[in-house]
Design a protein around this motif. Structure first.
Motif, PDB file in Angstrom:
ATOM      1  N   ARG A  10       0.831  -1.213   0.000  1.00 34.22           N
ATOM      2  CA  ARG A  10       0.000   0.000   0.000  1.00 34.22           C
ATOM      3  C   ARG A  10       0.863   1.260   0.000  1.00 34.22           C
ATOM      4  NH1 ARG A  10      -5.322   1.104   3.711  1.00 34.22           N
ATOM      5  NH2 ARG A  10      -6.486   1.837   1.900  1.00 34.22           N
ATOM      6  N   GLN A  11       1.849   1.307   0.878  1.00 37.02           N
ATOM      7  CA  GLN A  11       2.702   2.484   0.969  1.00 37.02           C
ATOM      8  C   GLN A  11       3.485   2.701  -0.329  1.00 37.02           C
ATOM      9  OE1 GLN A  11       5.399   2.577   4.306  1.00 37.02           O
ATOM     10  NE2 GLN A  11       6.562   4.258   3.452  1.00 37.02           N
ATOM     11  N   THR A  12       4.054   1.641  -0.864  1.00 31.65           N
ATOM     12  CA  THR A  12       4.849   1.755  -2.081  1.00 31.65           C
ATOM     13  C   THR A  12       3.988   2.183  -3.266  1.00 31.65           C
ATOM     14  OG1 THR A  12       6.384   0.078  -1.259  1.00 31.65           O
ATOM     15  CG2 THR A  12       6.394   0.495  -3.645  1.00 31.65           C
ATOM     16  N   MET A  13       2.821   1.581  -3.418  1.00 30.67           N
ATOM     17  CA  MET A  13       1.934   1.928  -4.527  1.00 30.67           C
ATOM     18  C   MET A  13       1.420   3.364  -4.392  1.00 30.67           C
ATOM     19  SD  MET A  13       1.737  -0.526  -6.684  1.00 30.67           S
ATOM     20  CE  MET A  13       2.336  -2.192  -6.722  1.00 30.67           C
ATOM     21  N   ARG A  14       1.055   3.763  -3.184  1.00 37.41           N
ATOM     22  CA  ARG A  14       0.586   5.140  -2.974  1.00 37.41           C
ATOM     23  C   ARG A  14       1.659   6.148  -3.369  1.00 37.41           C
ATOM     24  NH1 ARG A  14      -2.529   5.358   2.856  1.00 37.41           N
ATOM     25  NH2 ARG A  14      -4.609   4.830   2.083  1.00 37.41           N
ATOM     26  N   GLU A  15       2.870   5.920  -2.884  1.00 27.41           N
ATOM     27  CA  GLU A  15       3.964   6.846  -3.196  1.00 27.41           C
ATOM     28  C   GLU A  15       4.222   6.892  -4.699  1.00 27.41           C
ATOM     29  OE1 GLU A  15       7.274   5.549  -0.814  1.00 27.41           O
ATOM     30  OE2 GLU A  15       6.314   6.200   1.065  1.00 27.41           O
ATOM     31  N   PHE A  16       4.286   5.736  -5.332  1.00 35.62           N
ATOM     32  CA  PHE A  16       4.571   5.676  -6.761  1.00 35.62           C
ATOM     33  C   PHE A  16       3.477   6.347  -7.578  1.00 35.62           C
ATOM     34  CE2 PHE A  16       4.022   3.572 -10.875  1.00 35.62           C
ATOM     35  CZ  PHE A  16       5.228   3.913 -11.463  1.00 35.62           C
ATOM     36  N   PHE A  17       2.218   5.952  -7.361  1.00 36.49           N
ATOM     37  CA  PHE A  17       1.147   6.477  -8.205  1.00 36.49           C
ATOM     38  C   PHE A  17       0.811   7.928  -7.905  1.00 36.49           C
ATOM     39  CE2 PHE A  17       0.246   1.930  -9.145  1.00 36.49           C
ATOM     40  CZ  PHE A  17       0.435   2.020 -10.518  1.00 36.49           C
ATOM     41  N   GLU A  18       0.975   8.370  -6.672  1.00 41.95           N
ATOM     42  CA  GLU A  18       0.769   9.798  -6.397  1.00 41.95           C
ATOM     43  C   GLU A  18       1.765  10.633  -7.200  1.00 41.95           C
ATOM     44  OE1 GLU A  18      -1.632  11.377  -5.054  1.00 41.95           O
ATOM     45  OE2 GLU A  18      -2.646   9.843  -3.884  1.00 41.95           O
ATOM     46  N   LYS A  19       3.022  10.222  -7.220  1.00 40.97           N
ATOM     47  CA  LYS A  19       4.045  10.932  -8.001  1.00 40.97           C
ATOM     48  C   LYS A  19       3.723  10.884  -9.487  1.00 40.97           C
ATOM     49  CE  LYS A  19       7.841  10.162  -4.779  1.00 40.97           C
ATOM     50  NZ  LYS A  19       9.044   9.362  -4.506  1.00 40.97           N
ATOM     51  N   GLU A  20       3.309   9.730  -9.975  1.00 40.46           N
ATOM     52  CA  GLU A  20       2.998   9.578 -11.395  1.00 40.46           C
ATOM     53  C   GLU A  20       1.795  10.436 -11.796  1.00 40.46           C
ATOM     54  OE1 GLU A  20       4.625   7.712 -14.082  1.00 40.46           O
ATOM     55  OE2 GLU A  20       6.082   8.216 -12.528  1.00 40.46           O
ATOM     56  N   LEU A  21       0.780  10.451 -10.961  1.00 44.07           N
ATOM     57  CA  LEU A  21      -0.402  11.252 -11.279  1.00 44.07           C
ATOM     58  C   LEU A  21      -0.082  12.735 -11.284  1.00 44.07           C
ATOM     59  CD1 LEU A  21      -3.093   9.222  -9.309  1.00 44.07           C
ATOM     60  CD2 LEU A  21      -2.859   9.372 -11.795  1.00 44.07           C
ATOM     61  N   ILE A  22       0.753  13.182 -10.355  1.00 45.54           N
ATOM     62  CA  ILE A  22       1.163  14.576 -10.331  1.00 45.54           C
ATOM     63  C   ILE A  22       1.990  14.898 -11.573  1.00 45.54           C
ATOM     64  CG2 ILE A  22       2.683  16.229  -9.144  1.00 45.54           C
ATOM     65  CD1 ILE A  22       1.735  14.904  -6.493  1.00 45.54           C
ATOM     66  N   ARG A  23       2.917  13.988 -11.918  1.00 43.15           N
ATOM     67  CA  ARG A  23       3.783  14.196 -13.073  1.00 43.15           C
ATOM     68  C   ARG A  23       2.982  14.277 -14.368  1.00 43.15           C
ATOM     69  NH1 ARG A  23       6.284  11.329 -16.785  1.00 43.15           N
ATOM     70  NH2 ARG A  23       5.591   9.312 -16.046  1.00 43.15           N
ATOM     71  N   GLN A  24       1.938  13.469 -14.466  1.00 44.76           N
ATOM     72  CA  GLN A  24       1.127  13.441 -15.681  1.00 44.76           C
ATOM     73  C   GLN A  24       0.155  14.611 -15.754  1.00 44.76           C
ATOM     74  OE1 GLN A  24      -0.664   9.558 -15.864  1.00 44.76           O
ATOM     75  NE2 GLN A  24       1.317   8.527 -16.005  1.00 44.76           N
ATOM     76  N   GLY A  25       0.027  15.333 -14.634  1.00 43.33           N
ATOM     77  CA  GLY A  25      -0.766  16.546 -14.591  1.00 43.33           C
ATOM     78  C   GLY A  25      -2.216  16.332 -14.569  1.00 43.33           C
TER      79      GLY A  25
END
Length: 125
Positions: free
Chosen positions: A110-125
């Motif tokens: 959960r922690q790893t996926m949250r960190e990864f996808f939050e960054k990806e979603l922000i990066r993708q705008g």
């Protein structure tokens, strides 16, 4: 567990699918520890990766070393990542010891996926 966590935590923003190189059916201990945090995966299935052959995904993420080694190549611009976690069905000890491994791995995923996808979603705008 990863499919349930991502689909719960990112509902409406992402959709995760889960498959294995050697699926063994939905694990009752995984269902139990997910229910402990309010996520029902009892209706999920344990599918073989061949079910998704020819599909296009944004990411293919392997979670254990065995899957990382056996996961076939996917085409269509897929980003393939490996995020290694212990494999809870291989845990040994008392029932509570084994459940604690499931809980720990659940929380790590959960922690790893949250960190990864939050960054990806922000990066993708």
């Amino acid at each position: 567990m990863a499919e349930g966590l991502v689909n719960y935590d990112f509902a409406g923003r992402l959709e995760a699918f889960s498959a294995g190189t050697e699926p063994h059916g939905l694990n009752p201990k995984a269902v139990q520890v997910m229910a402990e945090i309010g996520i029902d995966i009892s209706g999920n299935s344990s599918d073989h990766i061949s079910l998704y052959e020819g599909e296009s995904f944004d990411y293919v993420i392997t979670l254990c070393g065995d899957a990382n080694e056996k996961c076939p190549l996917f085409f269509g611009g897929v980003k393939r990542l490996h995020m290694g976690f212990d494999d809870p069905p291989k845990a040994i000890g008392s029932e509570e010891d084994v459940l604690n491994v499931y809980r720990r791995v659940r929380d790590e995923i959960r922690q790893t996926m949250r960190e990864f996808f939050e960054k990806e979603l922000i990066r993708q705008g």
